[in-house]
Write a protein that holds these residues in place. Structure first.
Motif, PDB file in Angstrom:
ATOM      1  N   PHE A  73       0.863  -1.179   0.000  1.00 29.13           N
ATOM      2  CA  PHE A  73       0.000   0.000   0.000  1.00 29.13           C
ATOM      3  C   PHE A  73       0.900   1.230   0.000  1.00 29.13           C
ATOM      4  CE2 PHE A  73      -2.856   3.232   1.633  1.00 29.13           C
ATOM      5  CZ  PHE A  73      -4.032   2.944   0.954  1.00 29.13           C
ATOM      6  N   TYR A  74       0.728   2.075  -1.014  1.00 29.82           N
ATOM      7  CA  TYR A  74       1.588   3.246  -1.194  1.00 29.82           C
ATOM      8  C   TYR A  74       0.830   4.520  -0.829  1.00 29.82           C
ATOM      9  CZ  TYR A  74       4.679   0.177  -3.854  1.00 29.82           C
ATOM     10  OH  TYR A  74       5.518  -0.837  -4.239  1.00 29.82           O
ATOM     11  N   ILE A  75       1.482   5.377  -0.059  1.00 29.24           N
ATOM     12  CA  ILE A  75       0.923   6.683   0.282  1.00 29.24           C
ATOM     13  C   ILE A  75       1.974   7.743  -0.026  1.00 29.24           C
ATOM     14  CG2 ILE A  75       0.002   8.174   2.092  1.00 29.24           C
ATOM     15  CD1 ILE A  75      -0.900   5.707   3.581  1.00 29.24           C
ATOM     16  N   ALA A  76       1.562   8.779  -0.738  1.00 32.17           N
ATOM     17  CA  ALA A  76       2.422   9.940  -0.983  1.00 32.17           C
ATOM     18  C   ALA A  76       1.585  11.179  -0.701  1.00 32.17           C
ATOM     19  CB  ALA A  76       2.932   9.960  -2.416  1.00 32.17           C
ATOM     20  N   GLN A 109       6.274  10.123   1.650  1.00 30.49           N
ATOM     21  CA  GLN A 109       5.858   8.937   0.908  1.00 30.49           C
ATOM     22  C   GLN A 109       6.367   7.681   1.607  1.00 30.49           C
ATOM     23  OE1 GLN A 109       7.355   9.679  -3.018  1.00 30.49           O
ATOM     24  NE2 GLN A 109       9.434   9.040  -2.537  1.00 30.49           N
ATOM     25  N   ILE A 110       5.551   6.641   1.563  1.00 31.70           N
ATOM     26  CA  ILE A 110       5.871   5.414   2.280  1.00 31.70           C
ATOM     27  C   ILE A 110       5.200   4.240   1.571  1.00 31.70           C
ATOM     28  CG2 ILE A 110       3.892   5.575   3.835  1.00 31.70           C
ATOM     29  CD1 ILE A 110       5.710   4.436   6.050  1.00 31.70           C
ATOM     30  N   ALA A 111       5.806   3.079   1.714  1.00 32.33           N
ATOM     31  CA  ALA A 111       5.239   1.827   1.196  1.00 32.33           C
ATOM     32  C   ALA A 111       5.042   0.875   2.365  1.00 32.33           C
ATOM     33  CB  ALA A 111       6.167   1.209   0.154  1.00 32.33           C
ATOM     34  N   MET A 112       3.847   0.297   2.461  1.00 33.12           N
ATOM     35  CA  MET A 112       3.533  -0.683   3.508  1.00 33.12           C
ATOM     36  C   MET A 112       3.306  -2.034   2.840  1.00 33.12           C
ATOM     37  SD  MET A 112       0.855   1.557   5.784  1.00 33.12           S
ATOM     38  CE  MET A 112       1.259   3.194   6.376  1.00 33.12           C
TER      39      MET A 112
END
Length: 477
Positions: A73-76, A109-112
């Motif tokens: 799951f990507y959030i930017a 930004q982060i990737a889970m």
């Protein structure tokens, strides 16, 4: 008409990007629970995800992946966040909360990563908890992305490679023009060195998101720096083009460019601000180059063609405008100018040496390095010399103008005493003066032919004394 179409095309391009939603989100009321968050009163989210100044809970349904590749799951975006999939916590980015005191800022930004066992056949439910109390500025689109995709995400290596290559070329160009300025003290070389340095610095700032995982409060500073650097480059581009092809209007065009670029701060979204700032500089520089083409000035035609090509690409591919094309514009403009300047300086040095040798026995001639080469101009035929940055425009008897690669300060020393500096940008041949007219504290000097010359207030008394002395000498001679 074409300006309207240009702006409409650019706005449409950015609007298309802004409408891109990653998942069909619903906004809910939520509270933490023992087995995951408990959501109620969920309704379709209208518009962009915006947690600025508040705490929000979101939910979306998505199908299970159809292949065996790992997912994440990507959030930017400008927010702290926490995410669950089917009630299973995927991770947290900082700590979202109901107020700024309790919130811990997350990264921009982060990737889970998502474990394969977290997926269910058919529909899956993802829940996202967000807050954003420390953004610094209010963004129209604070969350650029919130979606599921293959893990790891393939970075834009080609784009980064081009950006780094352009940055290296721009640093080299800044150094080269800095050396030329140190040797020749020309105004245009200083402007070009600053343009190259600003563009290289922006390349570094632009690449921060891909190179450094920074906390989201820094994003406002980064975006502000990108817009400010683009605006500075744009204003200097106008100053350079106007000084080269339209020297009489350089100050007015630079001020116009600065005001127009400043007004882009009112545009919604930093991408649009930056894109408009760049386009303003290119359009105004193109106007100056078009005037240069009409006057048949050297270098005007290729400059106009290059700027027109950039405008066409900006309208056709607006999503490139604030990324790749900016660095190509900067490097593609500045680096060739550096090479051409080095060649020109070498050619001028050789030409000056030969001309000075020929002029040694002709003290009544001025050695002029122009687009036609090096020629000897009779001093008596010079009506006036008008400064044009690191060039000087010689106004000659008969209506001919000649652009000389020398500064006004240098010519003031070389010309005989019959020439007087009457304005910071004008040297007049007193032997060609017809009359002096007072005007607004200063004056206007009417020559035997050509337009009147401005006389500054500080030089008016010295001019009167010189004219009286010249009249006395003619009367007694």
């Amino acid at each position: 008409m074409w300006r309207t179409l240009l702006l409409a095309g650019l706005l449409a391009g950015f609007a298309t990007l802004a409408r891109a939603n990653d998942l069909p989100w619903q906004a809910c009321r939520g509270v933490p629970g023992a087995d995951g968050p408990v959501l109620t009163d969920c309704r379709p989210l209208g518009g962009a995800i915006d947690p600025q100044g508040r705490e929000i809970w979101l939910r979306a349904a998505l199908p299970a992946p159809t292949d065996t590749r790992p997912q994440a799951f990507y959030i930017a975006g400008v927010a702290s966040s926490e995410v669950w999939l089917n009630g299973r916590r995927l991770g947290a980015n900082g700590r979202p909360a109901a107020d700024a005191r309790a919130e811990v800022p997350g990264r921009y930004q982060i990737a889970m990563p998502i474990a394969e066992t977290a997926w269910r056949p058919g529909a899956n439910v993802v829940v996202m908890h967000m807050s954003s109390f420390r953004g610094g500025l209010r963004f129209d689109r604070p969350i650029m992305s919130a979606t599921v995709g293959p893990y790891p995400y393939s970075a834009h290596i080609p784009l980064l490679a081009v950006t780094f290559a352009a940055a290296g070329a721009l640093v080299a160009a800044a150094f080269g023009f800095g050396v030329i300025h140190a040797l020749r003290r020309t105004g245009s070389s200083l402007v070009l060195a600053a343009m190259a340095a600003v563009a290289a610095l922006q390349a570094v700032v632009e690449s921060l998101r891909a190179l450094v995982s920074y906390a989201y409060p820094l994003h406002a500073w980064r975006m502000s720096a990108i817009w400010a650097l683009s605006g500075a480059f744009s204003i200097m581009l106008v100053a350079y083009a106007a000084g080269r092809f339209l020297p009489g209007a350089r100050r007015r065009m630079t001020v116009l460019g600065a005001v127009a670029v400043g007004l882009t701060a009112l545009a919604p979204g930093f991408d649009l601000k930056t894109g408009l700032a760049l386009l303003i500089g290119v359009i105004l520089a193109g106007v100056a180059a078009a005037v240069g083409v009409r006057k048949r000035l050297p270098g005007a035609r290729p400059a106009l063609a290059y700027l027109a090509l950039f405008l066409v690409l900006a309208v056709g591919f607006p999503e490139w405008l604030v990324d790749l094309s900016y660095f190509l514009l900067a490097a593609g403009l500045v680096v060739p100018l550096l090479m051409a300047e080095v060649v020109r300086l070498g050619r001028d040095d050789r030409g000056r040496e030969a001309a000075l040798t020929r002029a040694a026995s002709r003290p009544d001639r001025l050695t002029v390095a122009s687009a036609r080469g090096v020629e000897l101009v009779p001093v008596a035929e010079i009506l006036a010399v008008v400064g044009a940055d690191d060039y000087a425009e010689l106004r000659l008897v008969g209506g001919r103008d000649l652009l000389h690669a020398a500064r006004l300060d240098q010519l003031e020393v070389q010309l005989p005493p019959s020439f007087l500096r009457v304005h910071r940008s004008v040297i007049a041949n007193l032997a060609q003066v017809q009359r002096l007219e007072r005007q607004n504290g200063g004056g206007r000097l009417h020559m035997r032919e050509g337009p009147p010359l401005p006389v500054s207030r500080s030089r008016l008394q010295a001019l009167r004394e010189a004219l009286d002395e010249a009249v006395l000498l003619r009367a007694t001679g």
